[in-house]
Design an enzyme around this catalytic site. Sequence first.
Site, short mmCIF file in Angstrom:
data_model
loop_
_atom_site.label_atom_id
_atom_site.label_comp_id
_atom_site.label_asym_id
_atom_site.label_seq_id
_atom_site.Cartn_x
_atom_site.Cartn_y
_atom_site.Cartn_z
N CYS A 42 0.84 -1.20 0.00
CA CYS A 42 0.00 0.00 0.00
C CYS A 42 0.88 1.25 0.00
O CYS A 42 1.69 1.46 0.91
CB CYS A 42 -0.92 0.00 1.21
SG CYS A 42 -1.93 1.50 1.32
N ASN A 43 0.73 2.06 -1.02
CA ASN A 43 1.54 3.25 -1.19
C ASN A 43 1.43 4.21 -0.01
O ASN A 43 2.43 4.67 0.53
CB ASN A 43 1.15 3.94 -2.50
CG ASN A 43 2.07 5.07 -2.85
OD1 ASN A 43 3.27 4.98 -2.65
ND2 ASN A 43 1.51 6.14 -3.38
#
Length: 128
Positions: A78-79
Amino acid sequence: MNYTILVTGPPYGTQNSSTAFLFCQSLLKTKHILHSVFFYCDGVLNANNMTTPAIDEFNLINAWQGLNKKHQVKLYVCNSAALRRGVIEDEKLFNMNVKKGNLALSFQLSGLIELAKSIKICDRIIQF
């Protein structure tokens, strides 16, 4: 069965990540399909190539990378969660005062949309 695994625990300090890794290995040995592993919350620390376990400890980051290389399992990170925890890829550095990123090879930054796509096509999602 087609599985997606959601890892929310760090590589060390809890058993979430190591249990997830062992579960993934079991899935593949029993001929299930492992579509992807999505690292979220503290799970993104599994993608930090600066993590250095003691020489006599199991290197979980290398193990995840090996799973990707051997079985082509997608390792999504997840960025947003990664940036909050200091896990940065080289391409994102132009806005920061950092010389080199620490996103480990074989992991790729993505958004929650990748998790949603994986959930849609899988029979099961399991969180660790």
